[in-house]
Design an enzyme around this catalytic site. Structure first.
Site, PDB file in Angstrom:
ATOM      1  N   LYS A   6       0.857  -1.190   0.000  1.00 20.58           N
ATOM      2  CA  LYS A   6       0.000   0.000   0.000  1.00 20.58           C
ATOM      3  C   LYS A   6       0.885   1.229   0.000  1.00 20.58           C
ATOM      4  O   LYS A   6       2.038   1.176   0.448  1.00 20.58           O
ATOM      5  CB  LYS A   6      -0.886   0.023   1.253  1.00 20.58           C
ATOM      6  CG  LYS A   6      -2.151   0.838   1.072  1.00 20.58           C
ATOM      7  CD  LYS A   6      -3.191   0.055   0.300  1.00 20.58           C
ATOM      8  CE  LYS A   6      -4.481   0.803   0.151  1.00 20.58           C
ATOM      9  NZ  LYS A   6      -5.507  -0.058  -0.452  1.00 20.58           N
TER      10      LYS A   6
HETATM   11  P1  NAD Z   1     -13.596   7.529  -3.435  1.00 11.30           P
HETATM   12  O1  NAD Z   1     -12.562   8.534  -3.147  1.00 11.30           O
HETATM   13  O2  NAD Z   1     -14.064   7.348  -4.833  1.00 11.30           O
HETATM   14  O3  NAD Z   1     -14.895   7.831  -2.548  1.00 11.30           O
HETATM   15  C1  NAD Z   1     -14.854   7.995  -1.174  1.00 11.30           C
HETATM   16  C2  NAD Z   1     -16.225   8.460  -0.716  1.00 11.30           C
HETATM   17  O4  NAD Z   1     -16.234   8.528   0.695  1.00 11.30           O
HETATM   18  C3  NAD Z   1     -16.591   9.856  -1.225  1.00 11.30           C
HETATM   19  O5  NAD Z   1     -17.954   9.881  -1.559  1.00 11.30           O
HETATM   20  C4  NAD Z   1     -16.338  10.736  -0.001  1.00 11.30           C
HETATM   21  O6  NAD Z   1     -17.122  11.907  -0.008  1.00 11.30           O
HETATM   22  C5  NAD Z   1     -16.768   9.783   1.087  1.00 11.30           C
HETATM   23  N1  NAD Z   1     -16.243  10.172   2.385  1.00 11.30           N
HETATM   24  C6  NAD Z   1     -15.028  10.679   2.698  1.00 11.30           C
HETATM   25  N2  NAD Z   1     -14.964  10.941   4.014  1.00 11.30           N
HETATM   26  C7  NAD Z   1     -16.153  10.567   4.541  1.00 11.30           C
HETATM   27  C8  NAD Z   1     -16.700  10.597   5.842  1.00 11.30           C
HETATM   28  N3  NAD Z   1     -15.996  11.068   6.867  1.00 11.30           N
HETATM   29  N4  NAD Z   1     -17.960  10.123   5.997  1.00 11.30           N
HETATM   30  C9  NAD Z   1     -18.662   9.660   4.951  1.00 11.30           C
HETATM   31  N5  NAD Z   1     -18.208   9.619   3.710  1.00 11.30           N
HETATM   32  C10 NAD Z   1     -16.974  10.072   3.502  1.00 11.30           C
HETATM   33  O7  NAD Z   1     -13.042   6.181  -2.792  1.00 11.30           O
HETATM   34  P2  NAD Z   1     -13.439   4.697  -3.201  1.00 11.30           P
HETATM   35  O8  NAD Z   1     -12.519   4.236  -4.238  1.00 11.30           O
HETATM   36  O9  NAD Z   1     -14.904   4.592  -3.400  1.00 11.30           O
HETATM   37  O10 NAD Z   1     -13.020   3.939  -1.853  1.00 11.30           O
HETATM   38  C11 NAD Z   1     -13.871   3.895  -0.733  1.00 11.30           C
HETATM   39  C12 NAD Z   1     -13.344   2.883   0.240  1.00 11.30           C
HETATM   40  O11 NAD Z   1     -13.246   1.620  -0.419  1.00 11.30           O
HETATM   41  C13 NAD Z   1     -11.951   3.157   0.804  1.00 11.30           C
HETATM   42  O12 NAD Z   1     -11.904   2.699   2.130  1.00 11.30           O
HETATM   43  C14 NAD Z   1     -11.047   2.316  -0.060  1.00 11.30           C
HETATM   44  O13 NAD Z   1      -9.853   1.958   0.600  1.00 11.30           O
HETATM   45  C15 NAD Z   1     -11.938   1.106  -0.261  1.00 11.30           C
HETATM   46  N6  NAD Z   1     -11.564   0.338  -1.445  1.00 11.30           N
HETATM   47  C16 NAD Z   1     -11.595   0.895  -2.690  1.00 11.30           C
HETATM   48  C17 NAD Z   1     -11.227   0.128  -3.771  1.00 11.30           C
HETATM   49  C18 NAD Z   1     -11.294   0.673  -5.161  1.00 11.30           C
HETATM   50  O14 NAD Z   1     -11.005  -0.087  -6.104  1.00 11.30           O
HETATM   51  N7  NAD Z   1     -11.723   1.892  -5.387  1.00 11.30           N
HETATM   52  C19 NAD Z   1     -10.797  -1.187  -3.580  1.00 11.30           C
HETATM   53  C20 NAD Z   1     -10.797  -1.730  -2.292  1.00 11.30           C
HETATM   54  C21 NAD Z   1     -11.184  -0.947  -1.230  1.00 11.30           C
END
Ligand code: NAD
Length: 444
Positions: free
Chosen positions: A116
């Site tokens: 990471k």
């Molecule tokens: P992203 O940046 O596209 O979206 C994140 C979302 O969370 C946004 O809508 C943001 O406004 C919201 N957010 C931020 N702070 C917040 C808070 N305090 N309360 C509520 N909402 C809040 O990110 P993503 O790619 O959708 O990832 C989201 C989660 O999924 C993360 O934990 C990431 O590690 C995990 N994840 C993502 C992927 C991927 O392929 N994108 C893969 C595995 C895990």
């Protein structure tokens, strides 16, 4: 005090490395035969790197940013894991997320280890040019510690396909004349990205959810059709999960982002197109016509069938887990639930599909992207989605059957050694890693 509420341990309870250590400790009880030295090897990161990045800002100032890359374990193959740009990025957080990647790859049986990375910054205050300079300087700073066969980054929170294009371009300029496309995944389609990668994590969440329900993980809820769902986080993961669930007949009653949440009025389902339009127009879901504004904490406590935390870590903790009313939680985000909250949820009979299973779709399709790049080939979307479904179904089956076996032992022992789906998933992953340590032998 409610019997399901415990004192919230604050920053200490939320510390990412402590959460991972505790999750590991719960699974480790099932590995009494492993030598303590090997247990430490499986638990601790193999390599951590911190880089300082002086970056020239648009106004001519020079600002120093700090970036990290952690290779947790490369037993099964090169390190694999996203790069996150967020103000809360720390070595502690990146190390914890790297460990999750090791377990996730082992669980879905893809030939990668865990890694990471991240840069501590707030993208909301940065221009595209500044972001590009930060990315380039970060990748240059990592040098040959990343590479197509050593450690392969991908997008994570607040990084995108565009960021990955800059990662590729920087690395390619540093290594001319080679096929460098497999150095990073989550790239734009035109630049060696894979069909289906953007949607893969949300899609994987839905596949795991459907399979778990079909296997009877939640009594009386056999499928998503008609299920009431609340989603925290309306980014890449939450948004895609919402759309796919609605296509399958679920009612998404509430969603949220960093500015707050919206709940459909009169208990109806939200109109997803209207939510998307609201978000595109104002930058937040808040203010949606025909909805009530709620806080993120309110969203987590809504009565619903399925709750999908898809934002940050540490969202459900000892202080609010007692208020959760969902029947099943699907961890779209990484480590959204603390171990203390896990215990409270288990006592309430609320099942949790753990992150290393529920959000493994992203790394799975990243693996497909890597293979396509090495083969100089591209596969059609149906092929990608079909392979993803088979892999997530297989992993879900293994986790649920192990959990059932543990539950049977638990009943035989009068409830003394009960375990949850998270621990079952982790034992499944660690068993594979332990086996490979033995097969490879300790070097030299
Ligand atoms: P992203 O940046 O596209 O979206 C994140 C979302 O969370 C946004 O809508 C943001 O406004 C919201 N957010 C931020 N702070 C917040 C808070 N305090 N309360 C509520 N909402 C809040 O990110 P993503 O790619 O959708 O990832 C989201 C989660 O999924 C993360 O934990 C990431 O590690 C995990 N994840 C993502 C992927 C991927 O392929 N994108 C893969 C595995 C895990």
């Amino acid at each position: 005090m409610d019997e399901h509420v415990r004192p919230f341990g604050g920053a200490e309870e939320l510390a990412p490395v402590r959460i991972i250590r505790e999750q590991f400790a719960r699974a480790r009880r099932h590995f009494n035969h492993l030598e303590p030295g090997l247990v430490d090897f499986l638990r601790l990161p193999q390599r951590t790197i911190t880089v300082n990045l002086p970056v020239e800002m648009d106004d001519g100032r020079v600002e120093n940013f700090v970036g990290y890359r952690v290779l947790h374990n490369d037993l099964l193959g090169p390190g694999k894991g996203g790069i996150r740009f967020h103000p809360e990025v720390s070595l502690d957080e990146v190390s914890a997320l790297a460990a999750l990647m090791t377990w996730k790859c082992a669980l879905v049986r893809i030939p990668f280890g865990g890694a990471k990375g991240g840069v501590t910054c707030d993208t909301k205050g940065l221009s595209q040019r500044e972001l590009r300079r930060i990315t380039r300087r970060f990748i240059a700073g990592l040098g040959d510690n990343i590479g197509p066969y050593t450690d392969i980054p991908a997008p994570d929170m607040y990084t995108s396909a565009q960021t990955m294009a800059w990662v590729y371009d920087t690395y390619d300029n540093m290594h001319p004349g080679e096929n460098n496309l497999p150095v990073v995944t989550g790239k734009p389609l035109e630049l060696g990205g894979s069909e289906g990668r953007n949607e893969a994590t949300g899609r994987g969440c839905v596949f795991a959810l459907e399979r778990a329900l079909a296997l009877g993980v939640v009594q009386g809820l056999e499928g998503v059709d008609g299920a009431r769902v609340a989603i925290q986080g309306f980014g890449e993961v939450g948004r895609v999960a919402a759309r796919l669930l609605i296509e399958r007949g679920a009612h998404v009653i509430a969603v949220s982002d960093s500015r707050g949440g919206v709940l459909a009025e009169n208990g109806d389902a939200l109109d997803l197109d209207a939510v998307l339009a609201q978000k595109a127009e104002s930058g937040s879901v808040v203010g949606l016509r025909g909805s009530r504004t709620i806080t993120n904490d309110d969203l987590l406590a809504l009565p619903c069938d399925v709750l999908i935390p898809a934002a940050l870590g540490g969202q459900i903790h000892a202080g609010n887990a007692g208020r959760v009313q969902a029947r099943l939680i699907v961890e779209g985000a990484n480590r959204p639930i603390t171990p203390e909250a896990d215990d409270i949820l288990a006592a309430k009979g609320i099942r949790v599909l753990p992150d290393i299973l529920a959000n493994a779709g992203g790394v799975t399709v990243s693996y497909y992207e890597w293979v396509q790049n090495i083969e100089h080939h591209s596969w059609p979307l149906e092929s990608i989605n079909g392979r993803l479904l088979a892999r997530i179904n297989g992993a879900t089956d293994r986790v649920v059957s192990r959990w059932r076996a543990f539950s049977a032992d638990c009943a035989d022992a009068g409830g003394a050694v009960c375990t949850d789906l998270r621990t079952a998933a982790l034992v499944e992953a660690l068993e594979r890693l332990a086996l490979v340590v033995e097969q490879r032998g300790i070097w030299p």
